[in-house]
Design a protein around this motif. Sequence first.
Motif, PDB file in Angstrom:
ATOM      1  N   ALA A 154       0.749  -1.297   0.090  1.00  0.00           N
ATOM      2  CA  ALA A 154      -0.071   0.006   0.060  1.00  0.00           C
ATOM      3  C   ALA A 154       0.985   1.340  -0.155  1.00  0.00           C
ATOM      4  O   ALA A 154       0.590   2.326  -0.729  1.00  0.00           O
ATOM      5  N   GLY A 155       1.979   1.247   0.788  1.00  0.00           N
ATOM      6  CA  GLY A 155       2.922   2.504   0.771  1.00  0.00           C
ATOM      7  C   GLY A 155       3.601   2.764  -0.422  1.00  0.00           C
ATOM      8  O   GLY A 155       3.747   3.619  -1.154  1.00  0.00           O
ATOM      9  N   SER A 172      -4.012  -8.842  -4.929  1.00  0.00           N
ATOM     10  CA  SER A 172      -2.900  -8.577  -6.206  1.00  0.00           C
ATOM     11  C   SER A 172      -3.625  -8.398  -7.400  1.00  0.00           C
ATOM     12  O   SER A 172      -2.756  -7.656  -8.254  1.00  0.00           O
ATOM     13  N   LEU A 173      -4.869  -8.875  -7.725  1.00  0.00           N
ATOM     14  CA  LEU A 173      -5.469  -8.469  -8.933  1.00  0.00           C
ATOM     15  C   LEU A 173      -6.097  -6.968  -8.959  1.00  0.00           C
ATOM     16  O   LEU A 173      -6.113  -6.400 -10.133  1.00  0.00           O
ATOM     17  N   VAL A 174      -6.472  -6.354  -7.692  1.00  0.00           N
ATOM     18  CA  VAL A 174      -7.151  -5.267  -7.994  1.00  0.00           C
ATOM     19  C   VAL A 174      -6.387  -4.164  -6.857  1.00  0.00           C
ATOM     20  O   VAL A 174      -6.664  -4.503  -5.665  1.00  0.00           O
ATOM     21  N   THR A 175      -5.673  -3.236  -7.287  1.00  0.00           N
ATOM     22  CA  THR A 175      -5.087  -2.543  -6.372  1.00  0.00           C
ATOM     23  C   THR A 175      -5.846  -1.116  -6.198  1.00  0.00           C
ATOM     24  O   THR A 175      -5.386  -0.135  -6.998  1.00  0.00           O
ATOM     25  N   GLN A 176      -6.496  -1.131  -5.281  1.00  0.00           N
ATOM     26  CA  GLN A 176      -7.574   0.229  -5.121  1.00  0.00           C
ATOM     27  C   GLN A 176      -7.874   0.043  -3.860  1.00  0.00           C
ATOM     28  O   GLN A 176      -8.288  -0.957  -3.090  1.00  0.00           O
ATOM     29  N   PRO A 177      -7.778   1.325  -2.914  1.00  0.00           N
ATOM     30  CA  PRO A 177      -7.873   1.292  -1.643  1.00  0.00           C
ATOM     31  C   PRO A 177      -9.240   0.674  -0.975  1.00  0.00           C
ATOM     32  O   PRO A 177      -9.438   0.023  -0.151  1.00  0.00           O
ATOM     33  N   VAL A 178     -10.486   1.127  -1.648  1.00  0.00           N
ATOM     34  CA  VAL A 178     -11.788   0.524  -1.111  1.00  0.00           C
ATOM     35  C   VAL A 178     -11.927  -1.068  -1.449  1.00  0.00           C
ATOM     36  O   VAL A 178     -12.305  -1.528  -0.676  1.00  0.00           O
ATOM     37  N   ALA A 179     -11.384  -1.360  -2.552  1.00  0.00           N
ATOM     38  CA  ALA A 179     -11.413  -2.955  -2.580  1.00  0.00           C
ATOM     39  C   ALA A 179     -10.633  -3.590  -1.651  1.00  0.00           C
ATOM     40  O   ALA A 179     -10.803  -4.464  -1.212  1.00  0.00           O
ATOM     41  N   TRP A 180      -9.527  -2.903  -1.215  1.00  0.00           N
ATOM     42  CA  TRP A 180      -8.578  -3.538  -0.434  1.00  0.00           C
ATOM     43  C   TRP A 180      -9.138  -3.652   1.192  1.00  0.00           C
ATOM     44  O   TRP A 180      -9.084  -4.542   1.748  1.00  0.00           O
ATOM     45  N   PHE A 228       2.078 -12.404  -3.029  1.00  0.00           N
ATOM     46  CA  PHE A 228       0.746 -12.405  -2.681  1.00  0.00           C
ATOM     47  C   PHE A 228       0.147 -14.109  -2.875  1.00  0.00           C
ATOM     48  O   PHE A 228      -0.721 -14.487  -2.114  1.00  0.00           O
ATOM     49  N   ILE A 229       0.942 -14.526  -4.234  1.00  0.00           N
ATOM     50  CA  ILE A 229       0.325 -15.894  -4.525  1.00  0.00           C
ATOM     51  C   ILE A 229       0.712 -17.006  -3.364  1.00  0.00           C
ATOM     52  O   ILE A 229       0.081 -17.892  -3.171  1.00  0.00           O
TER      53      ILE A 229
END
Length: 416
Positions: A33-34, A89-97, A161-162
């Motif tokens: 995230a950083g 690992s597939l969706v790098t977006q804050p709300v999704a995380w 991640f995997i």
Amino acid sequence: MAGHLLSIAALLFSTFLMLVAGGLAGILLPLRAGLEGWTPTTIGWIGTTYALAFTAGCLVVPRLVLRVGHVRVFSVLLTLLSMSLLLHSLVTQPVAWMMFRAIAGFSLAGGYMIVESWLHERVTNETRGMVFSIYMIVSMVGLLVGQYILPFGNPATQTLFIICALIYASALIPTALSNAQSPKPLTQVSLDLKGLYRRSPAAVVGSLIAGIIAGSWNFLAAVYGEEIGLSTLGIATMLASAMIGGAIFQYPLGRASDFVDRRYVMVLAGVIGLVLSSAMVFINPGTGWPVYLMMFLFGSVLYPIYSLNTAHANDSADPSEFVEVSSGLLIVYGIGSMTGPQVAGRLMDSFGPSGFFVTMAICFTAYGAHAFWRIQRRSLSIAADQKTEFQFHSPEKQQTPETLQFNPRSDATAQD
């Protein structure tokens, strides 16, 4: 004895694998995230949703187990854990995380509870203490191993991640193939927070503050290490230093509290935490061994404070109320864990990496000051031989109501 340990080896191995993956995820996600340029406040929101979902899992999973059974729920939870890491690992977006991390928090709480209930069912009065100690050691070693996987990969790629998802998936195999019979239904939490506060206000407020401290540490310490320039190996060593310090100093600090009013030890822990946090802000030890040494010392009060709260509350409770009292404090601690990442994240946004230890200094000041104020408000006259014995809690391993049932003290209180 060896035969008994062999019979629970599969369950302990599942625990080990879950903690390895949990240790890796706990350091990998904040670092990634950083690297994505997200602010500490945004990362704090991810930690908040995790803590909220973990606490919810402690309340909801027992009802799911009642409906479909331990094995099915455990399989679903570990599948969700694997999916959550792959989705990160597939969706790098804050709300999704935030959503993915909430799935992980809920699933981890349930996974811990199911394994712990299985172990609880398999122990006897004579072996409970030994098995519980082994479980704590396995938990700590698993977390350390997980953290030290990080330097072997690059947080900016999908590989770690995997790997983490694969470890979560593999944790299902030992338990699924075990011939251990399904245990009794999981512990249902009943809460009386008003009654708990009337009984032990120092423990309730102390647990809330301890949760704020732990939530800040668990979700933003890795970000702090990244912002001061530590490598991935350095960040893992920094976190491990604090964990080892907590494991070493829990016992002497706890034993001291067995012989004096525990609130005096809580005041001492608050003072030490304030001094060390202030030193990190004003001295700024930089990188290398000075920061590892400071983190080792900081761990001496970072981890024992929650155990002090639990022991203090149980001193004024009937022996049969151990699980009820400790479960109430666990929920209060969870509420604090939701708040901590928000507080620390905002201060880090305002003051840079030093804002992390500004948060710690404020929290330890509040922790010690409230305990001191309670000493003035209410005197306690509990003899040392009438106190409950201080119990070790594994650093970093989050507690669940099932952990409390598994704790040797719950067996001892049931026989009183």
